[in-house]
Design an enzyme around this catalytic site. Structure first.
Site, short mmCIF file in Angstrom:
data_model
loop_
_atom_site.label_atom_id
_atom_site.label_comp_id
_atom_site.label_asym_id
_atom_site.label_seq_id
_atom_site.Cartn_x
_atom_site.Cartn_y
_atom_site.Cartn_z
N GLU A 13 39.04 -9.69 80.48
CA GLU A 13 39.37 -10.97 79.81
C GLU A 13 40.16 -10.73 78.53
O GLU A 13 40.05 -11.51 77.57
CB GLU A 13 38.10 -11.78 79.49
CG GLU A 13 37.22 -12.09 80.66
CD GLU A 13 37.89 -12.98 81.68
OE1 GLU A 13 38.88 -13.66 81.34
OE2 GLU A 13 37.43 -12.97 82.84
C1 FAD Z 1 35.87 -4.50 86.46
C2 FAD Z 1 37.10 -5.25 86.08
C3 FAD Z 1 37.24 -6.59 86.43
C4 FAD Z 1 38.42 -7.27 86.11
N1 FAD Z 1 38.58 -8.58 86.55
C5 FAD Z 1 39.82 -9.15 86.43
C6 FAD Z 1 40.10 -10.41 87.09
O1 FAD Z 1 39.23 -11.04 87.69
N2 FAD Z 1 41.36 -10.89 87.02
C7 FAD Z 1 42.37 -10.24 86.36
O2 FAD Z 1 43.49 -10.72 86.34
N3 FAD Z 1 42.12 -9.06 85.71
C8 FAD Z 1 40.88 -8.50 85.75
N4 FAD Z 1 40.63 -7.30 85.14
C9 FAD Z 1 41.69 -6.67 84.36
C10 FAD Z 1 41.41 -6.69 82.87
O3 FAD Z 1 41.51 -7.99 82.36
C11 FAD Z 1 42.40 -5.70 82.23
O4 FAD Z 1 41.98 -4.40 82.61
C12 FAD Z 1 42.46 -5.82 80.72
O5 FAD Z 1 43.02 -7.05 80.35
C13 FAD Z 1 43.28 -4.70 80.08
O6 FAD Z 1 44.48 -4.45 80.76
P1 FAD Z 1 44.83 -2.96 81.20
O7 FAD Z 1 43.67 -2.41 81.93
O8 FAD Z 1 46.13 -2.96 81.91
O9 FAD Z 1 44.96 -2.15 79.85
P2 FAD Z 1 46.32 -2.00 78.89
O10 FAD Z 1 46.91 -3.34 78.78
O11 FAD Z 1 47.11 -0.93 79.52
O12 FAD Z 1 45.67 -1.55 77.58
C14 FAD Z 1 45.32 -0.18 77.27
C15 FAD Z 1 44.91 -0.09 75.79
O13 FAD Z 1 46.02 -0.46 74.96
C16 FAD Z 1 45.65 -1.52 74.10
N5 FAD Z 1 46.79 -2.42 73.95
C17 FAD Z 1 47.60 -2.89 74.93
N6 FAD Z 1 48.52 -3.72 74.41
C18 FAD Z 1 48.30 -3.78 73.08
C19 FAD Z 1 48.89 -4.49 72.00
N7 FAD Z 1 49.89 -5.34 72.19
N8 FAD Z 1 48.39 -4.30 70.76
C20 FAD Z 1 47.35 -3.49 70.56
N9 FAD Z 1 46.74 -2.79 71.54
C21 FAD Z 1 47.19 -2.95 72.79
C22 FAD Z 1 44.48 -2.20 74.77
O14 FAD Z 1 43.65 -2.89 73.84
C23 FAD Z 1 43.77 -1.03 75.43
O15 FAD Z 1 42.93 -0.41 74.50
C24 FAD Z 1 39.45 -6.62 85.40
C25 FAD Z 1 39.28 -5.29 85.02
C26 FAD Z 1 38.16 -4.59 85.36
C27 FAD Z 1 38.05 -3.15 84.98
#
Ligand code: FAD
Length: 579
Positions: free
Chosen positions: A435
């Site tokens: 989220e």
């Molecule tokens: C078990 C599980 C259930 C999930 N359920 C859903 C779902 O139902 N629907 C859905 O759409 N998604 C879902 N997700 C996805 C989840 O919302 C994302 O994993 C999350 O939003 C982070 O995106 P990412 O994993 O690509 O990390 P990234 O975006 O790659 O982030 C990696 C790191 O970089 C940091 N970062 C990235 N951009 C910035 C910025 N601009 N400024 C500062 N720091 C930054 C982040 O805080 C993080 O620490 C789920 C994930 C999991 C693991």
């Protein structure tokens, strides 16, 4: 195995004595018609019974079984079908849904406490109905009348479930670069093509149909996040009577193997020309989806608190039972319960003081949402918007802290599966990540919620929190609150000449905000105690826990204030090769 009893007394205290929500219910015809103190207490009691007796005892089994996947079909843990059926039969899936479409119309103050109980019982299971409730909120606000009349009754009843499909392999926090495409058909529908990952409840065996809310881009989409549209994509295309009909090309490619919430299906969803229907305006989908995400973010706070509550109950029982060391006995061959040790008491009080303030905070935020929804109160809406990222991030960070601290109270036994403490740690960890990560929440809070209106909503919040208090009520809290507000003003003025400042301190600032607000929660709690209504033990427990919070937890705010004053150059200027 870890135990759970719903903390009904504390829940009722928060609703009826602390925030006195029943007085607001009386002023709102839609609530007054269906709800009073006794009805609300009965609803909570029933929810407490189901969660504690039926769902919680089997959470460990669900963790071991997990979900399985074969040929596009996902099978959930054995008992999930039965507990899902009970949840639907009891009307819990539509608890705060709009009565016009078959929902029960209950206020958020009640449904957020129900969510807390569900998360104490089994976070993984809570997600199936949780995502559906969020999808309903988005459809209710942005769907046209026909869509609402067709889909909402089946979603509120739990017959069908919902999902939120945002994330792609290369687009997580940065949704603007997503690639899923939507092409218009001649009949007004769209063909959706693309692959989404990490989709909670994307495929499962609990419902006849699954309604995906999918973000995608139209061919003429402006670049970035301004070019995203929202589509409703059913797993089965329903016929006119509402029966699940032809299979749509929205197929689960695999499920993830993950650290916790094993009973929740986290799916790769492949959309291969799947039929979808536009929700809201073209290119305005992200704003529509934020309606759902904001709702989910408040539910995230309940995940942190729910896990922390169960962790506390188990750690307390263990601390009274486990004999190690001598605090009372003089017999060198005997040992006393570990609750006699100062360090164990410190750990328990840390958890208790943050959990109870967290529950007060959660009900406070839910009450703002109710005031906005039922009484069109703009200030309450602004306060709820302001506090959404704080609820999500601070409550989930403290939730994980609490579960780890409670695990620590078990010593080595906390590391062993049998006691259930390691499951709580594994399950609650995700709440800090999905989220929108807590880092992204902090940026949202600092930049979009505080800086964007130059602290206006924050001022409304503090004016509201000072209701019934004055400068002499609690000098330490009032002094901290003044320093917090001064620090905010200083940060906003420094930001003009220090471009990286706000993004660098955002997490520390959000944490500081949480500790200050929890101080107000404790002060209002103290003011609400009443010898006529509450037992001597209840009052003493609250008073001493408040004292612990003010003396031993709230001072953490001063180290955060010091961090906010420091320059931020080193964070941003250190060369990548020096890390
Ligand atoms: C078990 C599980 C259930 C999930 N359920 C859903 C779902 O139902 N629907 C859905 O759409 N998604 C879902 N997700 C996805 C989840 O919302 C994302 O994993 C999350 O939003 C982070 O995106 P990412 O994993 O690509 O990390 P990234 O975006 O790659 O982030 C990696 C790191 O970089 C940091 N970062 C990235 N951009 C910035 C910025 N601009 N400024 C500062 N720091 C930054 C982040 O805080 C993080 O620490 C789920 C994930 C999991 C693991």
């Amino acid at each position: 195995m870890s135990q759970y009893q719903a903390p009904l007394q504390d829940m009722q205290f928060n609703l009826f004595d602390l925030w006195q929500v029943q007085q607001f219910w009386l002023t709102q015809p839609k609530l007054a018609e269906i709800l009073d103190v006794d009805t609300a207490a009965a609803i909570l009691e029933e929810a407490g019974k189901i969660t504690a007796e039926t769902i919680a005892p089997k959470a460990a089994e669900a963790d071991i079984q997990g979900v399985s996947f074969a040929n596009g079909v996902v099978t959930t843990p054995n008992h999930y079908k039965e507990i899902y059926r009970l949840q639907c039969e009891g009307g819990w899936t539509g608890l705060s849904g709009d009565p016009e479409y078959g929902g029960m119309g209950m206020p958020k103050t009640l449904s957020s406490l129900y969510e807390e109980m569900m998360c104490s019982a089994d976070i993984a299971f809570s997600l199936y109905a949780g995502l559906t409730s969020g999808a309903c909120v988005a459809l209710l606000q942005h769907g046209d009348e026909e869509t609402k009349a067709f889909y909402l009754p089946k979603l509120y009843s739990g017959e069908w479930s919902g999902t939120m499909c945002l994330t792609e392999a290369h687009a997580g926090s940065d949704l603007g670069i997503m690639r899923t495409q939507a092409i218009a058909n001649d009949d007004g529908s769209y063909r959706i093509t693309g692959s989404k990952i990490f989709i909670t409840a994307g495929e499962h065996d609990l419902t006849d149909n699954i309604i995906h809310l999918v973000l995608a881009k139209l061919p003429d989409a402006p670049a970035g996040s301004r070019g995203i549209s929202l589509f409703l994509v059913p797993k089965f295309l329903p016929d006119a009577q509402g029966n699940s009909g032809v299979r749509n090309q929205a197929i689960c490619g695999s499920v993830e193997h993950k650290m916790g919430i094993h009973g929740s299906a986290t799916c790769v969803m492949n959309f291969d020309g799947a039929v979808g229907y536009l929700i809201g305006e073209p290119h305005k989908g992200l704003a529509c989806m934020f309606t759902m995400m904001n709702y989910e973010r408040l539910a995230m706070g309940s995940q942190g608190l729910g896990a922390a509550e169960r962790a506390y109950q188990n750690a307390l029982a263990y601390a009274k039972d486990r004999l190690q060391g001598r605090t009372q006995t003089k017999d060198a061959n005997k040992a006393d319960p570990i609750i006699g040790h100062a360090d164990v008491r410190r750990m328990l009080l840390n958890i208790k003081s943050l959990n109870e303030a967290g529950r007060s905070f959660s009900v406070y935020v839910a009450h703002q949402l109710d005031k906005a929804k039922f009484a069109n109160d703009d200030k309450a809406q602004a306060i709820a918007n302001l506090l959404t990222p704080v609820t999500k991030a601070f409550m989930t960070d403290r939730g994980l802290d609490a579960c780890i601290t409670a695990q620590q109270i078990f010593g080595g036994h906390g590391y062993i599966k049998e006691w259930g403490m390691e499951q709580l740690v594994r399950d609650v960890r995700i709440a800090q990540i999905y989220e929108g990560t807590n880092g992204i929440q902090a940026l949202d809070f600092m930049l979009r919620k505080v800086a964007a209106d130059q602290g206006q909503a924050l001022q409304w919040l503090f004016a509201d929190l000072m209701t019934g208090l004055n400068d002499k009520t609690n000098p330490a809290l009032i002094q901290l609150s003044k320093e917090y507000q001064e620090a905010t003003t200083t940060l906003l003025s420094r930001a003009a000449s220090e471009p990286q400042l706000l993004a660098t301190i955002a997490c520390d600032y959000l944490d500081l905000t949480g500790y200050v607000l929890y101080g107000f929660m404790w002060q209002h709690t103290l003011n609400a105690l009443d010898t006529e209504k509450h037992s001597a033990n209840y009052i003493a427990s609250k008073q001493q826990t408040a004292q612990f919070y003010f003396e031993r937890v709230m001072p953490r705010a001063y180290s955060l204030l010091a961090v906010l004053k420091a320059p931020v150059q080193v964070v941003n200027e250190m060369a990548v090769e020096l890390f």
